[in-house]
Design a protein around this motif. Structure first.
Motif, mmCIF file in Angstrom:
data_model
loop_
_atom_site.group_PDB
_atom_site.id
_atom_site.type_symbol
_atom_site.label_atom_id
_atom_site.label_comp_id
_atom_site.label_asym_id
_atom_site.label_seq_id
_atom_site.Cartn_x
_atom_site.Cartn_y
_atom_site.Cartn_z
ATOM 1 N N GLY A 1 0.820 -1.195 0.000
ATOM 2 C CA GLY A 1 0.000 0.000 0.000
ATOM 3 C C GLY A 1 0.855 1.245 0.000
ATOM 4 N N VAL A 2 0.348 2.271 -0.660
ATOM 5 C CA VAL A 2 0.978 3.585 -0.634
ATOM 6 C C VAL A 2 -0.101 4.579 -0.237
ATOM 7 C CG1 VAL A 2 2.214 5.350 -1.929
ATOM 8 C CG2 VAL A 2 2.640 2.933 -2.432
ATOM 9 N N ILE A 3 0.020 5.089 0.979
ATOM 10 C CA ILE A 3 -0.911 6.095 1.462
ATOM 11 C C ILE A 3 -0.319 7.448 1.079
ATOM 12 C CG2 ILE A 3 -2.041 7.108 3.473
ATOM 13 C CD1 ILE A 3 -2.904 4.232 2.918
ATOM 14 N N GLY A 4 -0.963 8.110 0.143
ATOM 15 C CA GLY A 4 -0.472 9.406 -0.330
ATOM 16 C C GLY A 4 0.315 9.266 -1.614
ATOM 17 N N CYS A 5 -0.383 9.143 -2.716
ATOM 18 C CA CYS A 5 0.277 8.984 -4.019
ATOM 19 C C CYS A 5 0.450 10.347 -4.689
ATOM 20 C CB CYS A 5 -0.518 8.030 -4.909
ATOM 21 S SG CYS A 5 -0.379 6.322 -4.384
ATOM 22 N N GLY A 6 1.305 11.159 -4.088
ATOM 23 C CA GLY A 6 1.726 12.413 -4.697
ATOM 24 C C GLY A 6 2.974 12.137 -5.513
ATOM 25 N N TYR A 7 3.910 13.062 -5.507
ATOM 26 C CA TYR A 7 5.134 12.879 -6.298
ATOM 27 C C TYR A 7 5.919 11.639 -5.874
ATOM 28 C CZ TYR A 7 4.270 17.623 -7.893
ATOM 29 O OH TYR A 7 3.694 18.727 -8.425
ATOM 30 N N VAL A 8 6.251 11.547 -4.600
ATOM 31 C CA VAL A 8 7.062 10.429 -4.107
ATOM 32 C C VAL A 8 6.256 9.137 -4.111
ATOM 33 C CG1 VAL A 8 8.298 9.500 -2.109
ATOM 34 C CG2 VAL A 8 8.561 11.911 -2.738
ATOM 35 N N GLY A 9 5.059 9.180 -3.529
ATOM 36 C CA GLY A 9 4.241 7.974 -3.432
ATOM 37 C C GLY A 9 3.908 7.368 -4.782
ATOM 38 N N LYS B 1 4.587 -1.667 -8.817
ATOM 39 C CA LYS B 1 3.651 -2.336 -9.725
ATOM 40 C C LYS B 1 4.409 -3.002 -10.874
ATOM 41 C CE LYS B 1 -0.406 -1.572 -12.610
ATOM 42 N NZ LYS B 1 -1.316 -0.568 -13.160
ATOM 43 N N TYR B 2 5.365 -2.289 -11.446
ATOM 44 C CA TYR B 2 6.127 -2.871 -12.554
ATOM 45 C C TYR B 2 7.090 -3.961 -12.104
ATOM 46 C CZ TYR B 2 4.041 0.266 -15.874
ATOM 47 O OH TYR B 2 3.121 0.914 -16.667
ATOM 48 N N ALA B 3 7.343 -4.041 -10.809
ATOM 49 C CA ALA B 3 8.147 -5.133 -10.262
ATOM 50 C C ALA B 3 7.291 -6.373 -10.025
ATOM 51 C CB ALA B 3 8.821 -4.692 -8.967
ATOM 52 N N GLY B 4 5.990 -6.258 -10.322
ATOM 53 C CA GLY B 4 5.107 -7.411 -10.235
ATOM 54 C C GLY B 4 4.259 -7.493 -8.988
ATOM 55 N N HIS B 5 4.229 -6.449 -8.190
ATOM 56 C CA HIS B 5 3.428 -6.458 -6.966
ATOM 57 C C HIS B 5 2.039 -5.862 -7.214
ATOM 58 C CE1 HIS B 5 7.013 -7.557 -4.816
ATOM 59 N NE2 HIS B 5 7.642 -6.496 -5.312
ATOM 60 N N HIS B 6 1.110 -6.281 -6.407
ATOM 61 C CA HIS B 6 -0.225 -5.672 -6.388
ATOM 62 C C HIS B 6 -0.093 -4.431 -5.516
ATOM 63 C CE1 HIS B 6 -4.621 -5.682 -6.619
ATOM 64 N NE2 HIS B 6 -4.569 -5.176 -5.391
ATOM 65 N N VAL B 7 -0.467 -3.274 -6.038
ATOM 66 C CA VAL B 7 -0.277 -2.015 -5.317
ATOM 67 C C VAL B 7 -1.614 -1.322 -5.084
ATOM 68 C CG1 VAL B 7 0.875 0.228 -5.314
ATOM 69 C CG2 VAL B 7 2.015 -1.744 -6.341
ATOM 70 N N VAL B 8 -1.878 -1.032 -3.816
ATOM 71 C CA VAL B 8 -3.053 -0.285 -3.400
ATOM 72 C C VAL B 8 -2.573 1.135 -3.117
ATOM 73 C CG1 VAL B 8 -4.857 -0.069 -1.647
ATOM 74 C CG2 VAL B 8 -4.066 -2.345 -2.355
ATOM 75 N N GLY B 9 -3.193 2.119 -3.757
ATOM 76 C CA GLY B 9 -2.764 3.502 -3.564
ATOM 77 C C GLY B 9 -3.918 4.395 -3.177
ATOM 78 N N THR B 10 -3.593 5.473 -2.441
ATOM 79 C CA THR B 10 -4.633 6.404 -2.028
ATOM 80 C C THR B 10 -4.268 7.833 -2.410
ATOM 81 O OG1 THR B 10 -3.769 6.998 0.169
ATOM 82 C CG2 THR B 10 -5.096 4.979 0.010
ATOM 83 N N THR B 11 -5.313 8.624 -2.557
ATOM 84 C CA THR B 11 -5.203 10.062 -2.732
ATOM 85 C C THR B 11 -6.369 10.703 -2.001
ATOM 86 O OG1 THR B 11 -5.040 11.893 -4.316
ATOM 87 C CG2 THR B 11 -6.478 10.065 -4.926
ATOM 88 N N ARG B 12 -6.186 11.929 -1.559
ATOM 89 C CA ARG B 12 -7.295 12.665 -0.954
ATOM 90 C C ARG B 12 -8.050 13.458 -2.011
ATOM 91 N NH1 ARG B 12 -5.328 15.951 4.160
ATOM 92 N NH2 ARG B 12 -3.324 16.114 3.138
ATOM 93 N N GLN C 1 -5.914 5.744 -10.712
ATOM 94 C CA GLN C 1 -6.437 4.463 -11.196
ATOM 95 C C GLN C 1 -5.567 3.880 -12.301
ATOM 96 O OE1 GLN C 1 -10.478 5.963 -11.961
ATOM 97 N NE2 GLN C 1 -11.209 4.292 -10.647
ATOM 98 N N GLN C 2 -4.887 4.730 -13.049
ATOM 99 C CA GLN C 2 -4.006 4.266 -14.120
ATOM 100 C C GLN C 2 -2.643 3.826 -13.594
ATOM 101 O OE1 GLN C 2 -5.390 4.025 -17.201
ATOM 102 N NE2 GLN C 2 -7.198 4.759 -16.120
ATOM 103 N N LEU C 3 -2.277 4.279 -12.393
ATOM 104 C CA LEU C 3 -0.948 4.011 -11.848
ATOM 105 C C LEU C 3 -0.864 2.777 -10.966
ATOM 106 C CD1 LEU C 3 0.164 7.601 -10.768
ATOM 107 C CD2 LEU C 3 0.737 6.386 -12.867
ATOM 108 N N VAL C 4 -1.933 2.486 -10.239
ATOM 109 C CA VAL C 4 -1.879 1.407 -9.251
ATOM 110 C C VAL C 4 -2.879 0.309 -9.593
ATOM 111 C CG1 VAL C 4 -1.099 2.966 -7.418
ATOM 112 C CG2 VAL C 4 -3.537 2.525 -7.689
ATOM 113 N N SER C 5 -2.767 -0.790 -8.905
ATOM 114 C CA SER C 5 -3.685 -1.910 -9.119
ATOM 115 C C SER C 5 -5.059 -1.641 -8.531
ATOM 116 C CB SER C 5 -3.116 -3.174 -8.465
ATOM 117 O OG SER C 5 -1.774 -3.382 -8.831
ATOM 118 N N ASP C 6 -5.088 -0.924 -7.419
ATOM 119 C CA ASP C 6 -6.335 -0.686 -6.691
ATOM 120 C C ASP C 6 -6.269 0.709 -6.081
ATOM 121 O OD1 ASP C 6 -8.754 -1.101 -5.416
ATOM 122 O OD2 ASP C 6 -7.942 -2.472 -3.911
ATOM 123 N N ALA C 7 -7.052 1.657 -6.615
ATOM 124 C CA ALA C 7 -7.019 3.056 -6.166
ATOM 125 C C ALA C 7 -8.172 3.348 -5.207
ATOM 126 C CB ALA C 7 -7.105 3.995 -7.361
#
Length: 89
Positions: free
Chosen positions: A5-13, A21-32, A41-47
Motif C-alpha cells: 500500500g501507498v498512502i499518499g500517491c503524490g510525487y514520491v508515493g 507495480k512494474y516489479a510485479g506487486h499488487h499495489v493499493v494507492g490512495t489520494t485525498r 487508477q491508471q498508476l496502481v492496481s487498486d485506487a
C-alpha cells in the motif's frame, strides 16, 4: 504476489507505487484529491480516495497488506504537518 500500500500517491508515493507495480506487486494507492483519483487508477492496481485526517475514514484497505509506505503531506495552506500526522497517521 505481495500486496503493498501507498498512502499518499503524490510525487514520491506515485513514483514508488509505479516501480512496485512494474516489479510485479499488487499495489493499493490512495489520494485525498477527487481530481487526482482518475490518474491514480491508471498508476496502481487498486485506487482509493481516502482522507487520512478524517477520523471516520474507511481504512479497511490496510488489513491485507504485506507492506505500507506512508507518504502524505498537507495539501491546504491552512493544514499543518501536525494535523496530518497527529490526526491522520
Amino acid at each position: 504476489m505481495a500486496t503493498y500500500g501507498v498512502i499518499g500517491c503524490g510525487y514520491v508515493g506515485s513514483d514508488v507505487a509505479v516501480r512496485m507495480k512494474y516489479a510485479g506487486h499488487h499495489v493499493v494507492g490512495t489520494t485525498r484529491s477527487a481530481e487526482r483519483f482518475r490518474d491514480l487508477q491508471q498508476l496502481v492496481s487498486d485506487a482509493h480516495q481516502v482522507d487520512v485526517t478524517d477520523p471516520n475514514a474507511d481504512l479497511s484497505l490496510l488489513e491485507s497488506l504485506d507492506g505500507l509506505l506512508i507518504s502524505v503531506a498537507p495539501t491546504e495552506l491552512s493544514e499543518s504537518y501536525d494535523s496530518v500526522f497527529s490526526r491522520g497517521i
